[in-house]
Scaffold this active site. Structure first.
Site, mmCIF file in Angstrom:
data_model
loop_
_atom_site.group_PDB
_atom_site.id
_atom_site.type_symbol
_atom_site.label_atom_id
_atom_site.label_comp_id
_atom_site.label_asym_id
_atom_site.label_seq_id
_atom_site.Cartn_x
_atom_site.Cartn_y
_atom_site.Cartn_z
ATOM 1 N N ASP A 9 0.887 -1.171 0.000
ATOM 2 C CA ASP A 9 0.000 0.000 0.000
ATOM 3 C C ASP A 9 0.921 1.216 0.000
ATOM 4 O O ASP A 9 2.123 1.107 0.234
ATOM 5 C CB ASP A 9 -0.893 -0.021 1.254
ATOM 6 C CG ASP A 9 -1.818 1.199 1.343
ATOM 7 O OD1 ASP A 9 -2.273 1.681 0.295
ATOM 8 O OD2 ASP A 9 -2.066 1.684 2.458
ATOM 9 N N HIS A 28 -7.047 2.892 4.046
ATOM 10 C CA HIS A 28 -6.704 3.615 5.275
ATOM 11 C C HIS A 28 -7.912 3.779 6.205
ATOM 12 O O HIS A 28 -7.739 4.143 7.367
ATOM 13 C CB HIS A 28 -6.139 5.004 4.943
ATOM 14 C CG HIS A 28 -4.680 4.981 4.615
ATOM 15 N ND1 HIS A 28 -4.200 4.501 3.425
ATOM 16 C CD2 HIS A 28 -3.594 5.365 5.341
ATOM 17 C CE1 HIS A 28 -2.876 4.613 3.419
ATOM 18 N NE2 HIS A 28 -2.491 5.124 4.566
HETATM 19 N N1 DGL Z 1 -4.706 3.286 1.029
HETATM 20 C C1 DGL Z 1 -4.895 3.804 -0.247
HETATM 21 C C2 DGL Z 1 -6.180 3.394 -0.922
HETATM 22 O O1 DGL Z 1 -6.739 2.368 -0.600
HETATM 23 C C3 DGL Z 1 -4.355 5.139 -0.650
HETATM 24 C C4 DGL Z 1 -4.189 6.259 0.317
HETATM 25 C C5 DGL Z 1 -3.259 7.309 -0.293
HETATM 26 O O2 DGL Z 1 -2.065 7.005 -0.355
HETATM 27 O O3 DGL Z 1 -3.711 8.379 -0.737
HETATM 28 O O4 DGL Z 1 -6.659 4.052 -1.803
#
Ligand code: DGL
Length: 262
Positions: free
Chosen positions: A6, A179
């Site tokens: 991620d 997140h």
């Molecule tokens: N965790 C990520 C998602 O599922 C991205 C968060 C980010 O880096 O802006 O989209």
């Protein structure tokens, strides 16, 4: 070993679901913290990073790569499936289950601006959400709160309340960014008990388990290791907060892959 990546710590929510299903399988988690957040970055840069992260995990021995990031999936899943020599599992916001769950026909999707602007997201809404109002909510500040390990703070709660106040009375909230599951208890409290909160991490874990069994990923000793492209000393406290226990963490440098962008 299964590799998971991620932009930062959000994908730990997916890793938790995978570890629950495959407790004996070794897992390697890569947080591309030096490039977090992915959300506001240009598509070409997210593709370069996603490919570099995927290749790195394969080089470490990953038999499956899980893109535990909606933004990277939207930007780069076809590229990764073309370029990597192992199965690649991606994820997308749970629009389908949200449409099945809504009673008042109003659904909010909390995600990054990258995911919400993507062709994949547009196609998903077109294909499955006919007759349902879908309210996209970009929440980069919540990504930052999780990266800071602030899962319960007043500031995080205020931000969630401010975001939810911008949409009409939805009865389903889709966590379209990895997140946000660590914030699920707070989001559910702010939204109220009449609202269903949907996380696709468990479905991604189920798909990962199916593939692991199909290709016979050998059981290991269930060890979990983590790597970050950021400063491990800065990342470690938030990693602890989000995972809820200490995990081994090393710093790595991963140069961006050079992708020829059409
Ligand atoms: N965790 C990520 C998602 O599922 C991205 C968060 C980010 O880096 O802006 O989209």
């Amino acid at each position: 070993m299964i590799g998971i990546f991620d932009s930062g710590l959000g994908g730990l929510s997916v890793m938790r679901a995978i570890h629950e299903r495959l407790p004996d399988t070794d897992l390697l988690y890569l947080a591309d913290s030096a490039y977090c957040p992915y959300g506001p970055r240009p598509l070409s840069e997210i593709r370069d990073r996603a490919l570099a992260c995927g290749r790195w995990l394969v080089d470490q021995g990953a038999r499956i790569v899980v893109v535990a990031c909606n933004t990277a999936t939207a930007a780069a899943i076809e590229l990764l499936r073309r370029e990597l020599p192992v199965p690649v599992v991606g994820m997308e916001p749970g629009v389908k289950p949200a449409v099945a769950a809504t009673r008042n026909g109003k659904v909010a999707v909390l995600a990054t601006s990258g995911t919400l602007a993507s062709d994949r997201f547009r196609s998903l809404v077109q294909a499955y959400a006919a007759g349902v109002e879908v309210y996209p909510l970009a929440c980069p500040d919540l990504v930052a709160q999780v990266e800071a390990g602030e899962l319960q703070s007043d500031q995080t709660r205020n931000l969630i309340e401010q975001h939810l106040a911008t949409v009409p009375e939805v009865d389903v909230i889709v966590l379209g960014c990895t997140h946000f599951p660590p914030l699920k208890p707070l989001i559910a409290t702010c939204a109220g008990s009449h609202v269903t909160v949907i996380d696709t991490g468990p479905a991604v874990a189920a798909q990962t388990e199916r593939i692991a069994r199909q290709i016979n990923v050998p059981a290991g000793s269930g060890t979990i290791r983590c790597a970050t492209t950021g400063d491990p000393q800065l990342v470690a406290p938030a990693l602890y907060n989000v995972w809820g226990a200490p995990l081994p963490l090393v710093g790595v440098q991963i140069d961006s892959a050079v992708v020829v962008h059409e």
